[in-house]
Design a protein around this motif. Sequence first.
Motif, PDB file in Angstrom:
ATOM      1  N   GLY A 209       9.271  -5.358 -56.422  1.00  0.00           N
ATOM      2  CA  GLY A 209      10.311  -6.349 -56.163  1.00  0.00           C
ATOM      3  C   GLY A 209       9.673  -7.665 -55.774  1.00  0.00           C
ATOM      4  N   PRO A 210      10.490  -8.713 -55.532  1.00  0.00           N
ATOM      5  CA  PRO A 210       9.927  -9.996 -55.110  1.00  0.00           C
ATOM      6  C   PRO A 210       9.134  -9.857 -53.811  1.00  0.00           C
ATOM      7  CG  PRO A 210      12.261 -10.216 -55.638  1.00  0.00           C
ATOM      8  CD  PRO A 210      11.952  -8.753 -55.651  1.00  0.00           C
ATOM      9  N   VAL A 211       7.944 -10.481 -53.795  1.00  0.00           N
ATOM     10  CA  VAL A 211       7.049 -10.414 -52.640  1.00  0.00           C
ATOM     11  C   VAL A 211       7.198 -11.711 -51.841  1.00  0.00           C
ATOM     12  CG1 VAL A 211       4.651 -10.062 -51.917  1.00  0.00           C
ATOM     13  CG2 VAL A 211       5.454  -9.128 -54.101  1.00  0.00           C
ATOM     14  N   TYR A 212       7.124 -11.608 -50.525  1.00  0.00           N
ATOM     15  CA  TYR A 212       7.170 -12.805 -49.675  1.00  0.00           C
ATOM     16  C   TYR A 212       6.001 -12.759 -48.700  1.00  0.00           C
ATOM     17  CZ  TYR A 212       9.056  -9.512 -46.321  1.00  0.00           C
ATOM     18  OH  TYR A 212       9.201  -8.420 -45.514  1.00  0.00           O
ATOM     19  N   GLY A 213       5.667 -13.931 -48.157  1.00  0.00           N
ATOM     20  CA  GLY A 213       4.657 -13.975 -47.103  1.00  0.00           C
ATOM     21  C   GLY A 213       3.372 -14.645 -47.544  1.00  0.00           C
ATOM     22  N   LEU A 214       2.654 -15.175 -46.564  1.00  0.00           N
ATOM     23  CA  LEU A 214       1.389 -15.864 -46.799  1.00  0.00           C
ATOM     24  C   LEU A 214       0.283 -15.263 -45.951  1.00  0.00           C
ATOM     25  CD1 LEU A 214       2.941 -19.380 -46.561  1.00  0.00           C
ATOM     26  CD2 LEU A 214       1.397 -18.730 -48.396  1.00  0.00           C
ATOM     27  N   SER A 215       0.704 -14.508 -44.958  1.00  0.00           N
ATOM     28  CA  SER A 215      -0.256 -14.057 -43.960  1.00  0.00           C
ATOM     29  C   SER A 215      -0.862 -12.710 -44.334  1.00  0.00           C
ATOM     30  CB  SER A 215       0.484 -13.941 -42.614  1.00  0.00           C
ATOM     31  OG  SER A 215      -0.264 -13.174 -41.727  1.00  0.00           O
ATOM     32  N   THR A 216      -2.191 -12.678 -44.406  1.00  0.00           N
ATOM     33  CA  THR A 216      -2.907 -11.399 -44.472  1.00  0.00           C
ATOM     34  C   THR A 216      -4.086 -11.525 -43.502  1.00  0.00           C
ATOM     35  OG1 THR A 216      -4.537 -12.011 -46.170  1.00  0.00           O
ATOM     36  CG2 THR A 216      -2.392 -11.220 -46.956  1.00  0.00           C
ATOM     37  N   GLU A 217      -4.699 -10.393 -43.219  1.00  0.00           N
ATOM     38  CA  GLU A 217      -5.831 -10.425 -42.285  1.00  0.00           C
ATOM     39  C   GLU A 217      -6.865 -11.462 -42.737  1.00  0.00           C
ATOM     40  OE1 GLU A 217      -7.478  -6.452 -41.732  1.00  0.00           O
ATOM     41  OE2 GLU A 217      -9.368  -7.393 -41.123  1.00  0.00           O
ATOM     42  N   GLU A 218      -7.052 -11.568 -44.064  1.00  0.00           N
ATOM     43  CA  GLU A 218      -8.098 -12.449 -44.583  1.00  0.00           C
ATOM     44  C   GLU A 218      -7.621 -13.897 -44.681  1.00  0.00           C
ATOM     45  OE1 GLU A 218      -7.096  -9.563 -46.098  1.00  0.00           O
ATOM     46  OE2 GLU A 218      -8.737  -8.352 -45.280  1.00  0.00           O
ATOM     47  N   SER A 219      -6.388 -14.117 -45.194  1.00  0.00           N
ATOM     48  CA  SER A 219      -5.931 -15.503 -45.394  1.00  0.00           C
ATOM     49  C   SER A 219      -5.680 -16.199 -44.064  1.00  0.00           C
ATOM     50  CB  SER A 219      -4.663 -15.545 -46.262  1.00  0.00           C
ATOM     51  OG  SER A 219      -3.590 -14.937 -45.599  1.00  0.00           O
ATOM     52  N   ASP A 220      -5.453 -15.420 -43.007  1.00  0.00           N
ATOM     53  CA  ASP A 220      -5.220 -16.024 -41.686  1.00  0.00           C
ATOM     54  C   ASP A 220      -6.478 -16.686 -41.115  1.00  0.00           C
ATOM     55  OD1 ASP A 220      -2.636 -15.225 -41.765  1.00  0.00           O
ATOM     56  OD2 ASP A 220      -2.846 -13.529 -40.388  1.00  0.00           O
ATOM     57  N   GLN A 221      -7.630 -16.413 -41.732  1.00  0.00           N
ATOM     58  CA  GLN A 221      -8.878 -16.928 -41.152  1.00  0.00           C
ATOM     59  C   GLN A 221      -9.143 -18.392 -41.482  1.00  0.00           C
ATOM     60  OE1 GLN A 221     -12.224 -14.256 -41.522  1.00  0.00           O
ATOM     61  NE2 GLN A 221     -10.853 -12.531 -41.896  1.00  0.00           N
ATOM     62  N   ASP A 222      -8.491 -18.913 -42.551  1.00  0.00           N
ATOM     63  CA  ASP A 222      -8.774 -20.285 -42.978  1.00  0.00           C
ATOM     64  C   ASP A 222      -7.664 -20.682 -43.955  1.00  0.00           C
ATOM     65  OD1 ASP A 222      -9.782 -22.540 -44.403  1.00  0.00           O
ATOM     66  OD2 ASP A 222     -11.837 -21.959 -43.877  1.00  0.00           O
TER      67      ASP A 222
END
Length: 382
Positions: A209-222
Amino acid sequence: MRVLILGGDGYLGWPTAMAYANKGHEVCVVDNYLRRHLAVATSSEALMPNPNLNDRAEIWKSVAGETIWTVIGDCTDYRTISDVFKSFGPEVVIHYAEQPSAPYSMIDFDSARLTLSNNLETTLNVIWAVMEHAPECHIIKLGTMGEYGTPNIDIEEGWLEVEHKGRKQNFLYPRQAGSLYHTTKVLDTDLLWFYVRTHGLRVTDLMQGPVYGLSTEESDQDDRLLPNFHYDDIFGTVVNRFLVQAVAGIPLTVYGKGGQVRGYLNLKDTLQCVELAMNNPVEKGSLRILNQFTETFSVNELAEKVRRVGNGMGLDVEIKSIENPRKELEEHYYNPQHSGLLDLGLEPHYMTDDVVAEMLEKVLEYKDRIDGRKILPRVRWS
Ligand SMILES: NC(=O)c1ccc[n+]([C@@H]2O[C@H](COP(=O)([O-])OP(=O)(O)OC[C@H]3O[C@@H](n4cnc5c(N)ncnc54)[C@H](O)[C@@H]3O)[C@@H](O)[C@H]2O)c1
């Protein structure tokens, strides 16, 4: 594992690459920047700046010390994909490399042809590259819940037992997609099923289904590692459009009656689901279909959620219904099954008020870059 990610510059591909590199896998990504080119061509650029794929890989290396191998190449070119398979020898290939926008596929003949040829050729090339160079490789393909449409009966996970004149057989669940893009996904599934039957491939087709969000353990670092965030009517999802409208003080535009129900999931759960599929490969000669979402919302429910959380943060959020540019049912039955990934161990991250607030806060940081002209529908189904 040696993990090959096709479409590794994309919204899902880039976070997947970082997450699996972080888990110690050897990761190679391929992308030809189709999404970036189409976004520029349709004035649908992402909200946050995204460094190109090679630069992202370098930034990731400086942040985490891990290498992500990059190939800038077109997966519709069999020689390109064939060479990558020969040199990298993947044990699993995650196939994201498609034109993923329903409105884009409905613009005109050229956009229809590009969507159809790109999506089917990439899938055919993956199949042949596996058959010729890596017959043990597990193909994990991203399909969409939109393949099923909105039938007036429960949606099963991929298959339906049909009883006819006293005899029974399992068939692919009947599919009736609502856009040309979604129809290419139906055709992909048929193509994969054909080669599974004839050549014994091992395939997992994830009906997402449609995915939402920007935050992952890795993307939160920079912030330079953030995934693409499109908020326009062509490449943006309804969630992203509502978040940006809330921040920009533009009423949240609900298409038609707003009773369209879909199954959504958090980006963190896409990473989990694909990993669960990867760690639990299917037998050769099997097509496993899993419905990949964690909760369902109508468009009205989503708008109400964003309004409530936005107003709580001091934003002035209104909701406005506009004429639906799409041909779709605006009120309908919807009961899709989705136990397969939960049985494999999926632990869902739901769209709580905190999650919505966190997404609004991130969009607020980039408020100055919002271009309100991109949000209202520019493409009509007829
Ligand atoms: N994001 C969602 O909500 C969602 C929901 C359901 C299904 N999907 C599917 O998941 C996959 C990934 O979606 P996404 O949101 O990350 O899309 P995306 O457009 O951000 O990523 C796809 C990537 O594939 C690349 N690509 C396309 N054709 C290519 C080609 N011929 N050669 C090389 N690279 C190519 C694009 O440049 C892009 O970077 C797609 O197949 C999409 O249909 C996505």
